[in-house]
Design an enzyme around this catalytic site. Structure first.
Site, PDB file in Angstrom:
ATOM      1  N   GLN A 167       2.527  -6.918  -6.797  1.00  0.00           N
ATOM      2  CA  GLN A 167       0.999  -7.087  -6.553  1.00  0.00           C
ATOM      3  C   GLN A 167       1.090  -6.376  -7.833  1.00  0.00           C
ATOM      4  O   GLN A 167       1.583  -5.165  -8.232  1.00  0.00           O
ATOM      5  CB  GLN A 167       0.723  -5.812  -5.309  1.00  0.00           C
ATOM      6  CG  GLN A 167      -0.732  -6.040  -5.677  1.00  0.00           C
ATOM      7  CD  GLN A 167      -1.396  -5.451  -4.646  1.00  0.00           C
ATOM      8  OE1 GLN A 167      -0.958  -5.026  -3.304  1.00  0.00           O
ATOM      9  NE2 GLN A 167      -2.933  -5.334  -3.918  1.00  0.00           N
ATOM     10  N   ARG A 172      31.810  13.185  17.256  1.00  0.00           N
ATOM     11  CA  ARG A 172      31.411  12.117  15.690  1.00  0.00           C
ATOM     12  C   ARG A 172      32.276  11.030  15.300  1.00  0.00           C
ATOM     13  O   ARG A 172      33.459  10.621  15.540  1.00  0.00           O
ATOM     14  CB  ARG A 172      31.761  13.504  14.880  1.00  0.00           C
ATOM     15  CG  ARG A 172      30.610  14.928  14.994  1.00  0.00           C
ATOM     16  CD  ARG A 172      31.385  15.476  13.826  1.00  0.00           C
ATOM     17  NE  ARG A 172      31.451  15.524  12.771  1.00  0.00           N
ATOM     18  CZ  ARG A 172      32.931  16.597  11.654  1.00  0.00           C
ATOM     19  NH1 ARG A 172      33.202  17.369  12.384  1.00  0.00           N
ATOM     20  NH2 ARG A 172      32.691  16.452  10.288  1.00  0.00           N
ATOM     21  N   GLY A 181       0.935  -0.917  -0.377  1.00  0.00           N
ATOM     22  CA  GLY A 181      -0.401   0.347  -0.090  1.00  0.00           C
ATOM     23  C   GLY A 181       0.309   1.389  -0.251  1.00  0.00           C
ATOM     24  O   GLY A 181       2.116   1.288   0.051  1.00  0.00           O
ATOM     25  N   ARG A 214      -1.645   8.338   4.403  1.00  0.00           N
ATOM     26  CA  ARG A 214      -2.337   9.407   5.641  1.00  0.00           C
ATOM     27  C   ARG A 214      -0.648   9.626   6.472  1.00  0.00           C
ATOM     28  O   ARG A 214      -1.205  10.229   7.060  1.00  0.00           O
ATOM     29  CB  ARG A 214      -3.572   8.316   6.516  1.00  0.00           C
ATOM     30  CG  ARG A 214      -4.537   8.464   5.525  1.00  0.00           C
ATOM     31  CD  ARG A 214      -5.783   7.218   6.667  1.00  0.00           C
ATOM     32  NE  ARG A 214      -5.053   6.195   5.675  1.00  0.00           N
ATOM     33  CZ  ARG A 214      -5.207   5.364   6.690  1.00  0.00           C
ATOM     34  NH1 ARG A 214      -6.059   5.087   7.233  1.00  0.00           N
ATOM     35  NH2 ARG A 214      -5.282   4.032   5.951  1.00  0.00           N
ATOM     36  N   ASN A 247     -11.763  -5.177  13.169  1.00  0.00           N
ATOM     37  CA  ASN A 247     -10.940  -6.345  12.370  1.00  0.00           C
ATOM     38  C   ASN A 247      -9.233  -5.764  13.141  1.00  0.00           C
ATOM     39  O   ASN A 247      -9.462  -4.928  12.091  1.00  0.00           O
ATOM     40  CB  ASN A 247     -11.092  -6.543  11.176  1.00  0.00           C
ATOM     41  CG  ASN A 247     -10.158  -7.383  10.561  1.00  0.00           C
ATOM     42  OD1 ASN A 247      -9.540  -8.436  11.192  1.00  0.00           O
ATOM     43  ND2 ASN A 247      -9.874  -6.826   8.989  1.00  0.00           N
TER      44      ASN A 247
HETATM   45  C1  UD1 Z   1      -7.830  -3.084   7.216  1.00  0.00           C
HETATM   46  C2  UD1 Z   1      -8.566  -4.029   6.551  1.00  0.00           C
HETATM   47  C3  UD1 Z   1      -9.479  -3.006   8.298  1.00  0.00           C
HETATM   48  C4  UD1 Z   1      -8.774  -3.013   8.901  1.00  0.00           C
HETATM   49  C5  UD1 Z   1      -7.779  -2.636   9.299  1.00  0.00           C
HETATM   50  C6  UD1 Z   1      -6.264  -3.175  10.340  1.00  0.00           C
HETATM   51  C7  UD1 Z   1      -9.268  -4.528   4.651  1.00  0.00           C
HETATM   52  C8  UD1 Z   1     -10.085  -4.476   3.192  1.00  0.00           C
HETATM   53  N1  UD1 Z   1      -9.639  -3.985   5.670  1.00  0.00           N
HETATM   54  O1  UD1 Z   1      -7.404  -1.339   6.526  1.00  0.00           O
HETATM   55  O2  UD1 Z   1     -10.064  -4.522   8.161  1.00  0.00           O
HETATM   56  O3  UD1 Z   1      -9.199  -3.065  10.129  1.00  0.00           O
HETATM   57  O4  UD1 Z   1      -6.608  -2.724   8.485  1.00  0.00           O
HETATM   58  O5  UD1 Z   1      -5.460  -2.434  10.123  1.00  0.00           O
HETATM   59  O6  UD1 Z   1      -8.415  -5.788   4.543  1.00  0.00           O
HETATM   60  N2  UD1 Z   1      -1.505  -3.471   0.959  1.00  0.00           N
HETATM   61  C9  UD1 Z   1      -1.877  -3.903  -0.259  1.00  0.00           C
HETATM   62  N3  UD1 Z   1      -2.167  -4.195  -0.925  1.00  0.00           N
HETATM   63  C10 UD1 Z   1      -3.296  -3.024  -1.303  1.00  0.00           C
HETATM   64  C11 UD1 Z   1      -3.253  -2.947   0.111  1.00  0.00           C
HETATM   65  C12 UD1 Z   1      -3.020  -2.508   1.112  1.00  0.00           C
HETATM   66  O7  UD1 Z   1      -0.024  -4.781   0.448  1.00  0.00           O
HETATM   67  O8  UD1 Z   1      -3.389  -3.097  -2.538  1.00  0.00           O
HETATM   68  C13 UD1 Z   1      -1.239  -3.190   2.541  1.00  0.00           C
HETATM   69  C14 UD1 Z   1      -0.603  -2.369   3.154  1.00  0.00           C
HETATM   70  O9  UD1 Z   1       0.485  -1.570   2.898  1.00  0.00           O
HETATM   71  C15 UD1 Z   1      -0.354  -2.117   4.510  1.00  0.00           C
HETATM   72  C16 UD1 Z   1      -1.939  -3.417   4.744  1.00  0.00           C
HETATM   73  O10 UD1 Z   1      -2.069  -3.967   3.580  1.00  0.00           O
HETATM   74  O11 UD1 Z   1       0.539  -3.252   4.773  1.00  0.00           O
HETATM   75  C17 UD1 Z   1      -3.783  -2.925   4.705  1.00  0.00           C
HETATM   76  O12 UD1 Z   1      -3.486  -1.973   4.343  1.00  0.00           O
HETATM   77  P1  UD1 Z   1      -3.830  -0.724   4.681  1.00  0.00           P
HETATM   78  O13 UD1 Z   1      -4.857   0.339   3.189  1.00  0.00           O
HETATM   79  O14 UD1 Z   1      -3.938   0.308   6.318  1.00  0.00           O
HETATM   80  O15 UD1 Z   1      -5.868  -1.136   5.231  1.00  0.00           O
HETATM   81  P2  UD1 Z   1      -6.549  -0.794   6.536  1.00  0.00           P
HETATM   82  O16 UD1 Z   1      -7.127   1.197   5.448  1.00  0.00           O
HETATM   83  O17 UD1 Z   1      -6.237  -0.004   7.561  1.00  0.00           O
HETATM   84 CA    CA Z   2      -3.786   0.107   8.178  1.00  0.00          CA
END
Ligand code: UD1
Ligand code: CA
Length: 477
Positions: free
Chosen positions: A78, A339, A14, A18, A176
């Site tokens: 991905q 240093r 991801g 934020r 979750n």
């Molecule tokens: C996700 C969960 C949510 C949970 C939360 C907990 C989903 C849809 N939602 O939301 O239910 O409460 O985590 O922290 O799973 N990532 C990828 N590929 C992507 C998108 C994300 O590898 O396409 C990775 C991100 O780098 C991150 C993790 O997955 O490490 C979670 O992604 P993030 O976008 O932070 O999900 P949340 O909105 O937090």
């Molecule tokens: Ca997250």
């Protein structure tokens, strides 16, 4: 012993929007280690047969940190389909097709989740023969997280993301954590049915839960005891909160191991630091990187050590030091700046307002006041006068200064490098040492002082200074 029936997938693709950062979120650090490094360390503790990390955003930077931290991890890219579900799907393609065990899925941005908690989740999953077991938490403020929706019988029915939730779903406080164990066959089967028709247009991993339930499989949610364990880092407020939590644990660990920490709230210790018993750490101190502190040393107050080695019973007060080695019984500070590659011998001293760099100061030698010592070797039991500068840089190149043993240099000297001062030599106050000083010689470069008698009364008549001079009555002598 490797658990042949266990694989761990770490999601780190991801963007981390934020965070508002040029650095990928999972590379922001906590106690000196990137977020994803904490997760990889936890994964390793589970002794899985496979670790797969999914990357995309800034993939090269993230992949290289993963490779350095856990070389056996498989890094998978991905594609352009967004979402945690897609990330897991591409990771599964990297698993051997005959793998038939359980898959733990964790996020690269949940750094405080420990192997003990995950181990219990795996046990619960295996004991209850679930298709999926997820780690949940009950939060006062659940905003931002996916909510666990349980049926009338109390079983987990599905997960709804914040952005897709209606008012009654938003009122649910069980969230979750984003950490799960799946039976691989169930996960593969249901992921292929997950679509992207939701508020974010993403393939959600969380949709697998609802699909599994609909097909009659068992899904359990196990709440964690303390919710901070599963706290995600999505912005810099959460990063600081996680850092404070982890630091409190680290400081407590060292206290229980025999280290006196006077003020845990203002003492920051990185994970890779090692500290011996009976070390004392005063308030406002940061011990970073791979710093090692030996028995009985006293560090602080207001000191920052990065990748330093501090010897037994050394005292380091109000100091900023990086890649410095401080010998047994040596003293440093207050207000010293060490240093890289500053090496202070046993019983040596680097005193107030002294800067050192790439220099070795031998056993019992002292640089007590107001000096800059760079690219220098000093032998044993020598004393460098107050206000000494090594002029090591000619504008193009750096040159070395060598000071022997049992040398006594006076105040306000300049050592113009390259230059050598022999054993047992002395220098006079204000000397600019441009030529080598042989062993045992006294070097003086300043012209003899001349007093021009009556100068003030003649050149500054009528001033307070002239009146004071006249009153002293020495002008004619
Ligand atoms: C996700 C969960 C949510 C949970 C939360 C907990 C989903 C849809 N939602 O939301 O239910 O409460 O985590 O922290 O799973 N990532 C990828 N590929 C992507 C998108 C994300 O590898 O396409 C990775 C991100 O780098 C991150 C993790 O997955 O490490 C979670 O992604 P993030 O976008 O932070 O999900 P949340 O909105 O937090
Ligand atoms: Ca997250």
């Amino acid at each position: 012993m490797t658990d042949q029936n266990l694989a761990v997938i770490i999601l780190a693709a991801g963007e981390g929007t934020r965070m508002r950062s040029a650095t990928p979120k999972v590379l922001h650090t906590l106690a000196g280690i990137p977020l994803v490094g904490h997760v990889l360390a936890t994964a390793r503790e589970l002794h899985p047969a496979h670790v797969i990390a999914v990357v995309r955003h800034e993939r090269d930077r993230v992949a290289s940190v993963i490779g350095e931290t856990l070389p056996e991890a498989i890094v998978v890219d991905q594609d352009e389909v967004p979402g945690t579900g897609r990330a897991v799907e591409v990771a599964l393609d990297a698993l051997p097709q005959d793998f038939a065990g359980d898959v733990v899925v964790v996020s690269g941005d949940v750094p405080l989740l420990d192997a003990g908690t995950l181990g219990r989740l795996i046990e619960a999953h295996r004991a209850a023969h679930c298709a999926a077991t997820l780690l949940s938490a009950v939060l006062d403020d659940a905003s931002g997280y996916g909510r666990i929706i349980r049926g009338e019988d109390g079983h987990v029915d599905r997960i709804v993301e914040q952005k897709d939730a209606n008012e009654s779903e938003l009122a649910v406080t069980e969230i979750n954590s984003g950490s799960y164990v799946f039976t691989v066959d169930s996960l593969r089967a249901e992921l292929s049915h997950v679509g992207t028709r939701n508020a974010q247009g993403e393939k959600y991993l969380t949709d697998v839960v609802g699909l599994l339930r609909a097909s009659g499989s068992t899904v359990e949610a196990v709440p964690v005891g303390q919710s901070w364990i599963v706290g995600g880092v999505n912005d810099r407020v959460q990063l600081a909160e996680a850092a404070a939590r982890l630091n409190a644990l680290i400081v407590r660990g060292w206290q229980l191991a025999g280290v006196t920490v006077h003020d845990p709230a203002t003492t920051w210790i990185d994970l890779a630091v090692t500290i011996a018993e009976d070390v004392e750490i005063l308030p406002g101190t940061q011990v970073k990187g791979a710093t090692k502190i030996d028995r009985g040393a006293v560090i602080g107050p207001d000191t920052t050590l990065v990748d330093c080695e501090i010897g037994e019973n050394a005292i380091v007060k109000r100091t900023d030091a990086t890649l410095a080695v401080i010998g047994k019984g040596a003293t440093v500070g207050p207000f010293s700046y060490l240093r890289p590659n500053s090496v202070l011998g046993e019983e040596g001293k680097i005193g107030a307002f002294v800067e050192t760099k790439n220099s070795t100061i031998g056993f019992g030698s002292k640089v007590p006041h107001l000096s800059y010592i760079g690219d220098t070797e000093i032998g044993v039991q020598s004393n460098i006068g107050a206000g000494t500068i090594t002029a090591n840089y000619d504008g193009v190149n750096k040159h070395r200064t060598s000071v022997g043993s049992h040398v006594r240099t006076s105040s306000h000297n300049v050592f113009v490098a390259p230059v050598r001062i022999g054993d047992g030599a002395y220098t006079g106050a204000g000397t600019v040492v441009r030529k080598d000083v042989p062993a045992g010689a006294l070097a003086i470069s300043v012209a003899p002082q001349r007093n021009m008698m009556g100068w003030t009364e003649e050149k500054r008549p009528g001033t307070a200074a002239a009146e004071a001079a006249a009153a002293a009555g020495e002008s004619e002598n």
